[in-house]
Scaffold this motif. Structure first.
Motif, short mmCIF file in Angstrom:
data_model
loop_
_atom_site.label_atom_id
_atom_site.label_comp_id
_atom_site.label_asym_id
_atom_site.label_seq_id
_atom_site.Cartn_x
_atom_site.Cartn_y
_atom_site.Cartn_z
N ASP A 420 0.72 -1.19 0.16
CA ASP A 420 -0.05 -0.06 -0.02
C ASP A 420 0.81 1.36 -0.03
OD1 ASP A 420 -2.41 -1.54 0.10
OD2 ASP A 420 -2.52 -1.44 2.28
N TYR A 421 2.27 1.08 0.38
CA TYR A 421 3.08 2.22 0.32
C TYR A 421 3.41 2.63 -1.00
CZ TYR A 421 3.08 1.26 5.54
OH TYR A 421 2.63 1.21 6.55
N GLY A 422 4.14 3.87 -1.07
CA GLY A 422 4.86 4.26 -2.29
C GLY A 422 5.46 5.59 -2.16
N LEU A 423 6.48 5.60 -1.19
CA LEU A 423 7.08 6.62 -1.14
C LEU A 423 8.38 6.94 -1.87
CD1 LEU A 423 7.29 9.72 0.74
CD2 LEU A 423 8.53 8.21 2.33
N ALA A 424 9.25 6.12 -1.56
CA ALA A 424 10.39 6.08 -2.65
C ALA A 424 10.78 4.57 -2.77
CB ALA A 424 11.56 6.79 -1.62
N ALA A 425 11.86 4.61 -3.92
CA ALA A 425 12.43 3.26 -4.50
C ALA A 425 13.82 3.73 -4.92
CB ALA A 425 11.51 2.59 -5.14
N SER A 426 14.42 2.45 -5.14
CA SER A 426 15.68 2.86 -6.09
C SER A 426 15.97 1.43 -6.94
CB SER A 426 16.83 3.04 -5.07
OG SER A 426 16.90 1.72 -4.12
N VAL A 427 16.56 1.87 -8.00
CA VAL A 427 16.98 0.88 -9.19
C VAL A 427 18.60 0.63 -9.30
CG1 VAL A 427 16.77 0.20 -11.36
CG2 VAL A 427 14.82 1.04 -10.24
N TRP A 428 19.18 -0.18 -9.09
CA TRP A 428 20.71 -0.23 -9.11
C TRP A 428 21.01 -0.99 -10.47
CZ3 TRP A 428 23.12 2.06 -4.85
CH2 TRP A 428 22.34 2.31 -3.65
N THR A 429 21.77 -0.34 -11.28
CA THR A 429 22.37 -1.05 -12.68
C THR A 429 23.44 -0.04 -13.17
OG1 THR A 429 21.54 -1.45 -14.83
CG2 THR A 429 20.45 0.00 -13.59
N ALA A 430 24.27 -0.88 -14.06
CA ALA A 430 25.29 -0.01 -14.79
C ALA A 430 24.77 0.46 -15.93
CB ALA A 430 26.34 -1.15 -14.85
N ALA A 444 5.84 4.74 -6.98
CA ALA A 444 6.41 5.69 -5.83
C ALA A 444 6.84 7.20 -6.43
CB ALA A 444 7.82 4.91 -5.48
N GLY A 445 6.48 7.88 -5.39
CA GLY A 445 6.89 9.34 -5.59
C GLY A 445 8.33 9.66 -6.07
N SER A 446 9.36 9.13 -5.38
CA SER A 446 10.66 9.31 -6.17
C SER A 446 11.27 8.02 -6.31
CB SER A 446 11.56 10.09 -5.07
OG SER A 446 10.81 11.37 -4.69
N VAL A 447 12.09 7.76 -7.38
CA VAL A 447 12.63 6.63 -7.77
C VAL A 447 14.17 7.08 -7.92
CG1 VAL A 447 13.19 4.69 -9.05
CG2 VAL A 447 10.66 5.36 -8.59
N PHE A 448 15.22 6.66 -7.37
CA PHE A 448 16.44 6.99 -7.55
C PHE A 448 17.40 5.84 -8.32
CE2 PHE A 448 15.15 8.47 -3.15
CZ PHE A 448 14.91 9.78 -3.37
N VAL A 449 18.17 6.32 -8.81
CA VAL A 449 19.10 5.14 -9.58
C VAL A 449 20.38 5.38 -9.13
CG1 VAL A 449 20.09 4.69 -11.84
CG2 VAL A 449 17.71 5.58 -11.58
N ASN A 450 20.87 4.11 -8.50
CA ASN A 450 22.26 3.99 -7.91
C ASN A 450 22.51 4.69 -6.81
OD1 ASN A 450 22.92 1.81 -9.82
ND2 ASN A 450 23.62 3.45 -11.30
N ALA A 451 21.62 5.21 -5.78
CA ALA A 451 21.70 5.88 -4.80
C ALA A 451 20.23 5.68 -4.02
CB ALA A 451 22.01 7.48 -5.01
N HIS A 452 20.39 5.81 -2.45
CA HIS A 452 19.05 5.69 -2.09
C HIS A 452 19.32 6.35 -0.54
CE1 HIS A 452 14.91 3.54 -1.67
NE2 HIS A 452 15.11 4.67 -0.53
N ARG A 453 19.72 7.37 -0.43
CA ARG A 453 20.04 7.97 1.26
C ARG A 453 19.91 9.46 1.32
NH1 ARG A 453 25.56 9.56 1.50
NH2 ARG A 453 26.72 9.10 -0.30
N LEU A 454 20.17 9.73 2.26
CA LEU A 454 20.01 11.35 2.53
C LEU A 454 20.65 11.90 1.68
CD1 LEU A 454 20.72 11.54 6.43
CD2 LEU A 454 18.40 11.63 5.20
N LYS A 467 -0.06 6.38 -3.42
CA LYS A 467 -0.73 5.28 -2.64
C LYS A 467 -0.89 5.95 -1.16
CE LYS A 467 1.48 1.78 -4.09
NZ LYS A 467 1.80 0.18 -4.59
N GLN A 468 -0.78 5.05 -0.31
CA GLN A 468 -0.89 5.70 1.11
C GLN A 468 0.23 5.94 1.55
OE1 GLN A 468 -3.39 2.93 3.60
NE2 GLN A 468 -4.18 1.85 1.67
N SER A 469 1.28 6.49 1.11
CA SER A 469 2.45 7.13 1.44
C SER A 469 2.15 8.69 1.54
CB SER A 469 3.67 6.68 0.64
OG SER A 469 4.20 5.44 1.11
N GLY A 470 1.03 9.13 1.14
CA GLY A 470 0.93 10.60 1.29
C GLY A 470 0.18 11.30 0.28
#
Length: 518
Positions: A420-430, A444-454, A467-470
């Motif tokens: 039910d959540y969809g705040l953020a996600a990440s995809v890791w690939t060359a 998800a509201g944000s999808v990061f590539v090769n990073a996922h942190r502050l 979805k239910q993430s806001g």
């Protein structure tokens, strides 16, 4: 103070804007202790428990301040916001960071980032004033119109405990730039460093533009979200509390901005190269602030061809983590902030183990950590867990991470979206093209590539949940837009051009010039 000291500092009472005396001491004897989660014996301060009557007084002040604050241009408000940023810079940031570490538990570099972010956010949004003040002219066959933005009105900001100063600023400052007076309810868990920041901010602005009412959600929060004088509520926190706020705000149709929970997946694709950089980034994205970050990595899915390699490298890298008192330079992650969250994470791991998962505890205890006196948990990596285990299916918000294999991109996307959540996600690939194809399929509201942190989502990048993430978005000018409403001022030069038959002319009355009788 020595790390193992049991001494206490004088309790700090949270402030309240009382009449013409800025941030006078809150007039109540009802207080909760704020204790150091690294050593429960250490009293850091106290938090006052506000009442509905005190919320009412704060709202009176905010309503009185609203016309004058709205009458300024955004450029005029921006000058005051810049002055507030300068005042914060003159404060002892190191002392506020230390205070935050003592009340929250996070390591000092995180606390410095948290408290130092307030001035940066003030300056960033001050730089968007011209965009707010810009008005759009529209011309049509019957006249002209002007489109402009105007304030919503009194705004309530309800602050979480995990990044209290930074997240409060992300809600508070766009609302101020848009011309709204704001009433802030700090979290009773970690209120002290935020209050010191708000004290300086309020003093730099006209009276009543920023007020603070400490207390609990069921009393202060519920009163703010139901009062008809509050026109908008901005909240960061759990999905469950978000639902409660929606219900409370519904009778008066308040504008809502809700950044809620997330069970954020990281997908390590077949095209990824499992090297030191990738693994280090994943470990950072998982365990920063002991996993107590709204959009940190909560579950890792790795292509089966990369799975064993990733798990081995991840365990090796995370094993270097040191859990201890956030004031100790050796510490890489501190304790969990609340005992309830500590108990919950332990229960989730125990449930996964009971359901057949392999549980690996990693890292080591810091030399100065008093383990028996704090909410310390060593990091845990969980493999072979069923997909419906609570640790996988729910937001754990702590230093425990499930790592699971997948066989195809379709399966990975289905697993990522199966919540039910969809705040953020990440995809890791060359392979950037592969990353883009997969990222576009993730809900998800944000999808990061090769990073996922502050830092992965900077201030110019709209941020919020699906979805239910806001509801709504933070960061960027969109945050200011969501704290304002559009107004159209239409000048109709020739009403004859509007649709519909003309009103018949009464006997003895001449038709207006240029208007023929029908």
């Amino acid at each position: 103070m020595a790390l193992n000291s049991t001494a206490t500092t004088p309790p700090t009472a949270l402030p309240y804007l009382d009449g013409d005396v800025p941030l006078a001491q809150f007039p109540t004897s009802d207080r909760l202790p704020v204790r150091n989660p690294a050593d429960h014996r250490e009293l850091v301060g106290t938090v006052a428990l506000g009442t509905a009557e005190q919320v009412d007084r704060a709202l009176d002040l905010a309503v009185a301040a609203a016309p004058g604050w709205a009458a300024l241009t955004a450029a005029g408000r921006a000058e005051l916001l810049r002055a507030a940023a300068d005042a914060l810079d003159r404060q002892d940031t190191a002392a506020r960071a230390m205070l935050l570490t003592r009340e929250h538990g996070k390591v000092l570099w995180e606390s410095t980032l948290d408290v130092g972010g307030a001035a940066a956010i003030l300056r960033y949004y001050a730089g968007l004033a011209a965009e707010f003040d810009a008005e759009v002219d529209h011309r049509n066959a019957v006249g002209t119109a002007r489109f402009r933005r105007r304030p919503l009105g009194v705004t309530a900001v309800i602050v979480p405990w995990n990044y209290p100063v930074y997240l409060a600023s992300l809600m508070l400052v766009p609302a101020l730039l848009a011309g709204n007076p704001v009433v802030v309810k700090p979290s009773e868990v970690a209120p002290l460093a935020l209050t010191e920041t708000l004290r300086t901010l309020a003093a730099a602005l006209p009276a009543g533009v920023v007020t603070v009412v400490p207390g609990t959600g069921p009393v202060v929060g519920a009163t703010l979200t139901s009062d008809r004088r509050v026109r908008a509520v901005l909240f960061t926190g759990s999905t469950a509390t978000g639902r409660t706020i929606m219900a409370s705000a519904a009778p008066t149709l308040k504008r809502l901005g809700l950044e809620l929970g997330g069970n954020d997946p990281a997908l390590v694709l077949e095209s990824a190269v499992v090297d030191d950089r990738l693994v280090d980034e994943l470990v950072r994205g998982t365990f920063t602030s002991s996993g107590q970050v709204c959009y940190s990595v909560k579950r890792i899915y790795a292509h089966r061809s990369r799975y064993r390699e990733l798990v081995a490298a991840y365990l090796d890298a995370a094993n270097a983590l040191v859990v201890g008192d956030g004031r100790d330079p050796e510490t890489t992650i501190g304790p969990l902030t609340t005992r309830s969250q500590y108990d919950r994470v332990r229960a989730l791991v125990a449930d996964a183990r009971q359901r057949g998962a392999q549980v690996t505890t990693i890292g080591r205890r810091g030399a100065t950590a008093r383990w028996e006196c704090g909410n310390f948990l060593l990091p845990t990596v969980v493999t072979d867990a069923p997909h419906d285990a609570a640790l996988v299916a729910e937001e754990q918000f702590g230093p425990a991470i499930p790592i699971l294999p997948f066989d195809t991109d379709d399966e990975a996307v289905a697993l990522a979206n199966g919540t039910d959540y969809g705040l953020a996600a990440s995809v890791w690939t060359a392979d950037p093209a592969h990353a883009d194809v997969v990222a576009r399929r993730i809900e998800a509201g944000s999808v990061f590539v090769n990073a996922h942190r502050l830092g992965a989502s900077d201030l110019a990048m709209p941020f919020g949940g699906a979805k239910q993430s806001g509801i709504g978005r933070r960061h960027g000018f969109v945050a200011v837009e969501e704290c304002s409403e559009l107004q159209t001022i239409a000048h109709i030069a020739d009403p004859a051009g509007l649709p519909g038959p003309a009103t018949p002319t009464r006997p003895g009355r001449q038709a207006p010039p240029g208007r023929k009788e029908q």
